[in-house]
Enzyme design. Structure first.
Site, mmCIF file in Angstrom:
data_model
loop_
_atom_site.group_PDB
_atom_site.id
_atom_site.type_symbol
_atom_site.label_atom_id
_atom_site.label_comp_id
_atom_site.label_asym_id
_atom_site.label_seq_id
_atom_site.Cartn_x
_atom_site.Cartn_y
_atom_site.Cartn_z
ATOM 1 N N ARG A 124 0.851 -1.190 0.000
ATOM 2 C CA ARG A 124 0.000 0.000 0.000
ATOM 3 C C ARG A 124 0.892 1.248 0.000
ATOM 4 O O ARG A 124 1.732 1.414 0.877
ATOM 5 C CB ARG A 124 -0.941 -0.009 1.210
ATOM 6 C CG ARG A 124 -1.877 -1.213 1.214
ATOM 7 C CD ARG A 124 -2.752 -1.268 2.455
ATOM 8 N NE ARG A 124 -3.683 -0.149 2.508
ATOM 9 C CZ ARG A 124 -4.457 0.106 3.566
ATOM 10 N NH1 ARG A 124 -4.387 -0.660 4.644
ATOM 11 N NH2 ARG A 124 -5.286 1.131 3.548
ATOM 12 N N SER A 171 -6.649 10.244 0.372
ATOM 13 C CA SER A 171 -6.737 11.454 1.196
ATOM 14 C C SER A 171 -5.939 11.304 2.489
ATOM 15 O O SER A 171 -5.679 12.288 3.178
ATOM 16 C CB SER A 171 -8.201 11.758 1.520
ATOM 17 O OG SER A 171 -8.770 10.704 2.276
ATOM 18 N N ASP A 314 -15.577 3.876 1.109
ATOM 19 C CA ASP A 314 -15.750 2.656 1.899
ATOM 20 C C ASP A 314 -17.198 2.185 1.889
ATOM 21 O O ASP A 314 -17.488 1.010 1.673
ATOM 22 C CB ASP A 314 -15.277 2.878 3.341
ATOM 23 C CG ASP A 314 -13.757 2.947 3.437
ATOM 24 O OD1 ASP A 314 -13.087 2.598 2.450
ATOM 25 O OD2 ASP A 314 -13.246 3.349 4.492
ATOM 26 N N ARG A 345 -9.795 -3.879 -3.874
ATOM 27 C CA ARG A 345 -11.225 -4.121 -3.662
ATOM 28 C C ARG A 345 -12.020 -4.188 -4.962
ATOM 29 O O ARG A 345 -13.058 -4.859 -5.010
ATOM 30 C CB ARG A 345 -11.796 -3.046 -2.728
ATOM 31 C CG ARG A 345 -11.355 -3.235 -1.293
ATOM 32 C CD ARG A 345 -11.824 -2.114 -0.380
ATOM 33 N NE ARG A 345 -11.602 -2.461 1.021
ATOM 34 C CZ ARG A 345 -11.741 -1.605 2.028
ATOM 35 N NH1 ARG A 345 -12.082 -0.345 1.783
ATOM 36 N NH2 ARG A 345 -11.529 -1.997 3.274
#
Length: 426
Positions: A124, A171, A314, A345
Site C-alpha cells: 500500500r 486522502s 468505503d 477491492r
C-alpha cells in the site's frame, strides 16, 4: 480456515448502536498525544487498527488509561512533538490510519523510528506522503521498495514553507500532512496536485484539528495554509462518532429486507462523509429518516443507480452487494482508490460478485453490476479485508444464503459484527 454460514433471512428489524469510527479514533488519539493537557476519548473503537496505534503510542512513552471494555481512553498529551533518545521499531499491522499519520508525526521530533507492517501494508503506497515530508526537510529511508513501507525516519523536525502533495490516490496522505503542519518550525502552505479524492475525510481531519485549537485556511481543497506558532490544546473530552461506514451494512439490510432498521451514533450532525450512503439508498428507493444522531432505513423495491461515489469510497462497497437486490444495472464510478485499500477491492468485489451469478464489468476506476435472475449460493473469499466480509453478509437476504470465509477479519474495525447482524433477524 474458519467459515460462517448465513442462512436465508426473511426480514430484519431492530436498532444497532454503531461502534466508534476508525478514522476519527486514530486521528483523535494522535492529536491528543501532540496536545497539551489530558484528553478523555469516549466511544473509542476497540479493534485491531486502534490497538496498533495505542501499542505504538505506549512504546513511544505516551501515558494513557483504558476502560475495561477499551472504549474510553484517558490520554496525557505530550504538549508537543514525539522524541526518543533510543531507536524505536513500531509494528503497525495493516493499519493505514496508523501508518500514514504516525509516519508524518514522527518526523517532527528527534530520534530514529522504524515502521514495520504486515505484507499487505507493504503493497500500500506511502510515497506521496514521504515525498511531501522530504520537501519540508524530513529524512525518510525505505527499507524494501521505494514508495512503500517498511521505512526508517531519522527525525530532526520539519521546516515550514511550500509543499506539494498528490491528492488523487488517497486522502490519508494529505490528512497526515495537515495534522503535523502546525508543529513545523515555520508556516506551511500545502498545494494539492490533481483532483483530491475522498474530500469528506479531509473534513473529518479539519474538524478534529479545530476541536484541538488549530486553525487551517482551506482554499477550496486546492491549497491549505497553516500559520506557524500554533499548538494543539486538549478540549478535555472527545466523543468519537459511530463509524458511518459500519452503519452502511445495517442501513442496507433495512433497505433490502426491512422492516425497519435504526442505527444510532451517526446522523445528520455527523462529520463523516460516509453518512451520505443513506442518500444513495434513498435514490435506490429506500425510505430514509434522519435524526441528529440516528438514521432509519425502511425497505422497498430497490432500483439501480449510476453514480460517482468518490466521496463515500468505503460505504460504496455496500452498494455493490445491495445492487444484487435492485432492478437494473448499477454503476459505481470514480473509485480507483479501492485498489489500494486492505486488498484490491475492485478486483476482489468483481470476482466474488461473479461467484453468485452477477454479470460484472470491472473498469480501472468503476464497477458495473447486473444482478442475476436467481442469486447462487457460494463461498465468499474475504481477502483479509473486513469490508469484504461485511458487504457480502447482505447475501443472507438471498433465498439460498451465503458462506463467508475467514469471518473474523472483521476484527479490523468491527469485531462483533456478525453477532450484531444476527440480532436484527426475526
Amino acid at each position: 480456515m474458519k467459515q460462517l454460514r448465513l442462512e436465508p433471512v426473511v426480514q430484519v428489524r431492530g436498532e444497532i448502536n454503531i461502534p466508534g469510527s476508525k478514522s476519527i479514533s486514530n486521528r483523535a488519539l494522535l492529536l491528543a498525544t501532540l496536545a497539551q493537557g489530558t484528553t478523555t476519548l469516549t466511544n473509542l473503537l476497540d479493534s485491531d487498527d486502534i490497538r496498533h496505534m495505542l501499542a505504538s503510542l505506549k512504546q513511544l512513552g505516551v501515558n494513557y488509561r483504558l476502560s475495561q471494555n477499551n472504549t474510553v481512553c484517558e490520554l496525557d498529551g505530550l504538549g508537543g512533538v514525539i522524541s526518543s533518545e533510543s531507536a524505536q521499531e513500531l509494528f503497525l499491522g495493516n493499519a493505514g490510519t496508523a501508518m500514514r499519520p504516525l509516519c508524518a508525526a514522527l518526523t517532527l521530533g528527534q530520534g530514529e523510528f522504524t515502521l514495520t507492517c504486515e505484507p499487505r501494508m507493504e503493497e500500500r503506497p506511502i510515497g506521496d506522503l514521504v515525498d511531501a515530508l522530504r520537501q519540508l526537510g524530513a529524512n525518510v529511508v525505505y527499507l524494501k521498495n521505494d514508495g512503500f513501507p517498511p521505512l526508517t525516519i531519522n527525525a530532526t523536525g520539519l521546516s515550514g514553507g511550500d509543499v506539494e502533495i498528490a491528492g488523487d490516490l488517497s486522502s490519508q496522505f494529505l490528512t497526515a500532512l495537515l495534522m503535523v503542519a502546525p508543529l513545523a518550525k515555520g508556516s506551511v502552505n500545502i498545494h494539492v496536485k490533481g483532483e483530491l479524492v475522498s474530500k469528506p475525510y479531509i473534513d473529518i481531519t479539519l474538524a478534529l484539528m479545530a476541536q484541538f485549537g488549530v486553525t487551517v485556511i482551506n482554499h477550496d481543497y486546492a491549497r491549505f495554509e497553516i500559520v506557524a506558532g500554533q499548538r494543539y490544546v486538549s478540549p478535555g473530552k472527545v466523543l468519537v462518532e459511530g463509524d458511518a461506514s459500519s452503519a452502511s451494512y445495517f442501513l442496507a439490510a433495512g433497505a433490502i429486507k426491512g422492516g425497519e432498521v435504526k442505527v444510532t451514533g451517526v446522523g445528520r450532525l455527523s462529520i463523516q462523509g460516509d453518512v451520505k450512503f443513506a442518500d444513495v439508498l434513498e435514490k435506490m428507493g429506500a425510505e430514509i429518516e434522519w435524526g441528529d444522531d440516528y438514521i432509519i432505513a425502511r425497505g422497498s423495491q430497490l432500483t439501480a443507480v449510476d453514480l460517482d461515489m468518490n466521496h463515500i469510497p468505503d460505504a460504496a462497497m455496500t452498494i455493490a452487494t445491495a445492487a444484487l437486490f435492485a432492478k437494473g444495472t448499477t454503476v459505481i464510478r470514480n473509485i480507483y482508490n479501492w485498489r489500494i485499500k486492505e486488498t484490491d477491492r475492485l478486483a476482489a468485489m468483481a470476482t466474488e460478485l461473479r461467484k453468485v451469478g452477477a454479470e460484472v464489468e470491472e473498469g480501472n476506476d468503476y464497477i458495473k453490476i447486473t444482478p442475476p435472475a436467481v442469486i447462487n449460493t457460494a463461498e465468499i473469499d474475504t481477502y483479509n479485508d473486513h469490508r469484504m466480509a461485511m458487504c457480502f453478509s447482505m447475501l443472507a437476504f438471498a433465498d439460498c444464503g451465503i458462506t463467508i470465509n475467514d469471518p473474523d477479519c472483521t476484527s479490523k474495525t468491527f469485531p462483533d459484527y456478525f453477532k450484531q447482524f444476527a440480532s436484527l433477524q426475526g
